[in-house]
Design a protein around this motif. Structure first.
Motif, short mmCIF file in Angstrom:
data_model
loop_
_atom_site.label_atom_id
_atom_site.label_comp_id
_atom_site.label_asym_id
_atom_site.label_seq_id
_atom_site.Cartn_x
_atom_site.Cartn_y
_atom_site.Cartn_z
N LEU A 385 0.83 -1.20 0.00
CA LEU A 385 0.00 0.00 0.00
C LEU A 385 0.86 1.25 0.00
CD1 LEU A 385 -2.79 -1.03 2.54
CD2 LEU A 385 -3.05 -0.70 0.08
N ASN A 386 1.94 1.25 0.78
CA ASN A 386 2.84 2.40 0.83
C ASN A 386 3.50 2.64 -0.52
OD1 ASN A 386 4.40 4.48 2.38
ND2 ASN A 386 6.11 3.14 1.82
N ASN A 387 3.97 1.58 -1.16
CA ASN A 387 4.59 1.72 -2.48
C ASN A 387 3.60 2.22 -3.52
OD1 ASN A 387 6.98 0.84 -1.43
ND2 ASN A 387 7.05 -1.08 -2.55
N ALA A 388 2.39 1.66 -3.49
CA ALA A 388 1.38 2.06 -4.47
C ALA A 388 1.02 3.54 -4.29
CB ALA A 388 0.13 1.19 -4.31
N TYR A 389 0.95 3.98 -3.05
CA TYR A 389 0.61 5.39 -2.81
C TYR A 389 1.74 6.30 -3.29
CZ TYR A 389 -0.51 9.72 -0.40
OH TYR A 389 -0.78 11.03 -0.11
N LYS A 390 2.98 5.89 -3.12
CA LYS A 390 4.11 6.71 -3.59
C LYS A 390 4.06 6.86 -5.11
CE LYS A 390 6.21 7.85 0.12
NZ LYS A 390 6.36 9.29 0.47
N ILE A 391 3.81 5.77 -5.80
CA ILE A 391 3.72 5.85 -7.25
C ILE A 391 2.53 6.73 -7.66
CG2 ILE A 391 3.27 4.50 -9.34
CD1 ILE A 391 4.82 2.22 -8.14
N TYR A 392 1.42 6.60 -6.95
CA TYR A 392 0.24 7.40 -7.27
C TYR A 392 0.52 8.89 -7.14
CZ TYR A 392 -4.16 9.82 -6.39
OH TYR A 392 -5.18 10.73 -6.40
N THR A 393 1.20 9.30 -6.07
CA THR A 393 1.48 10.72 -5.88
C THR A 393 2.36 11.28 -6.99
OG1 THR A 393 3.32 10.15 -4.40
CG2 THR A 393 1.20 10.59 -3.38
N VAL A 394 3.35 10.50 -7.42
CA VAL A 394 4.24 10.96 -8.49
C VAL A 394 3.46 11.09 -9.81
CG1 VAL A 394 6.27 10.38 -9.86
CG2 VAL A 394 6.30 10.03 -7.39
N LEU A 395 2.66 10.08 -10.13
CA LEU A 395 1.90 10.13 -11.38
C LEU A 395 0.84 11.22 -11.34
CD1 LEU A 395 1.39 6.30 -12.06
CD2 LEU A 395 3.06 7.84 -13.09
N HIS A 396 0.22 11.42 -10.20
CA HIS A 396 -0.80 12.47 -10.09
C HIS A 396 -0.18 13.84 -10.29
CE1 HIS A 396 -3.40 15.37 -7.95
NE2 HIS A 396 -4.37 14.60 -8.36
#
Length: 403
Positions: A385-396
């Motif tokens: 979940l932590n990794n997925a959120y990090k990728i989401y913030t960068v892509l967003h």
């Protein structure tokens, strides 16, 4: 006794057979969605989540995902298959309609990895492929929650571990993907067969050298910088990292793991005083090793295989303690060894990562978390979940800038 309410309900006389509901993939997907919604609400009870009297406790995403009876049934049916061994379950095909996963082709495989190695292997493979993570990496160990009042089944032997295991991880140090976990591996103590034996470059058994041989296998010879703490660091580790793995390494160290004569300065009548911001450095005569002791709030001992014995003027900001024993209100500049500055600027990142994951714990409470498999599985879910959120913030952020 378990009485199903939603799935496969008990049929009364005359009721149609099609009233029964089978568990399908979308039920499992929605279950994890509810668990995430529950996690973000602070691990609220099921009663509070479905209450209609208090909108502060009511969890709308969970309620919209599935009925309460459905959620209760799924949680009751939740089972982690962790009770099979190599020699047992000969009649697996007669019992289950799916093939058994065997991960014991190698005789040296650690007992706990026979059961759970696929979780760790697929985690590492998946999340390293998702990002370009640069050269700075931080290594750390964290204790997997213990189970002091329940039986442990980590391997074939009875209760080899009673208070928990250690999770070793690698995280990205700098950039927008700070705290992103690149690697994770559980060390199961003396029964962890993969780490036993003498390393090819050591005279005796060095378990943490064997561990880093596995963890850093994909980073050798690529100019990476690894920051670690005293649990791993020593003269042997630093020399193998530089000369064999071609990896730059810096970290804190215990005085008995280095040949630098820092013992008298750390303990005894001639020891350095704490909080005076004094320093002492040693450089190896023939090897690229520099050891340092710096009197911060504690005596910070560091070792590096790529730094020069240099002092950085005004390298740190510290609130000094005056002659009256009271700490100053404002921080002031102090000199510090260069390797201590680099260590302080990088190592706290992975501590923040562990802290972030600890705030949002899947499965923190309940009767389904007393075994080894649930604890390990939920911990990997947290890191995912932590990794997925990090990728989401960068892509967003990237998509936002383009629009």
């Amino acid at each position: 006794r378990f009485v199903p309410r939603f799935f496969h309900p008990i049929l009364n006389e005359g009721e149609a057979e099609n009233k029964k509901i089978n568990i399908e993939p979308h039920h499992v997907e929605r279950l994890y969605g509810v668990m995430m919604a529950r996690m973000l609400q602070g691990d609220a009870s099921m009663k509070d989540m479905y209450t209609t009297r208090s909108w502060f406790k009511h969890n709308a995403p969970a309620v919209d995902s599935m009925p309460r009876d459905c959620l209760q049934d799924l949680i009751r049916l939740l089972h982690f298959v962790d009770d099979w061994e190599i020699e047992e379950d000969e009649n697996w095909d007669d019992t289950f309609d799916y093939p058994r996963y065997d991960n014991h082709e190698d005789d040296d495989t650690a007992p706990h990895r026979i059961k759970f190695g696929i979780i760790e292997t697929e985690y590492v493979k998946r999340w390293q492929q998702c990002v370009w993570f640069g050269r700075w990496i931080t290594a750390d160990e964290s204790r997997l929650a213990g189970w002091y009042h329940s039986v442990t089944t980590i391997g074939p032997d009875d209760k080899p571990i009673r208070t928990g295991a250690t999770l070793h991880s690698l995280a990205i140090t700098h950039g927008k993907l700070q705290f992103y976990k690149l690697y994770a591996r559980t060390y199961g103590g003396k029964d962890d067969g993969d780490l036993q034996g003498r390393h090819s470059n050591t005279a005796g058994q060095q378990k943490f050298v064997n561990l880093f041989e596995i963890m850093l296998a994909q980073f050798r010879g690529k100019g990476h910088h690894v920051t670690c703490d005293s649990a791993y660091m020593g003269d042997i580790m630093a020399l193998i990292a530089r000369n064999v793995w071609k990896i730059n390494m810096v970290g804190t160290i215990q005085a008995n793991r280095t040949g630098a004569p820092m013992g008298p300065l750390v303990k005894g009548p001639l020891s350095m005083k704490k909080k005076m911001y004094e320093y002492k450095l040693w450089q190896h005569n023939t090897q690229s090793l520099v050891a340092a002791v710096w009197s911060d709030n504690n005596l910070v001992k560091t070792l590096s295989n790529y730094h020069q014995p240099q002092i950085v003027p005004a390298g740190m900001m510290r609130r000094k303690i005056g002659d009256d024993g009271i700490r100053e209100k404002d921080a002031s500049e102090v000199d510090a060894p260069m390797q201590n500055v680099d260590y302080s600027d990088t190592y706290y990142q992975i501590d923040k990562s562990n802290q972030t994951e600890a705030r949002y714990v899947l499965g923190k409470q309940g009767s389904k978390k007393h075994g080894w498999a649930p604890k390990l599985s939920f911990r990997f879910f947290n890191m995912t979940l932590n990794n997925a959120y990090k990728i989401y913030t960068v892509l967003h952020e990237r998509e936002h800038q383009q629009n």
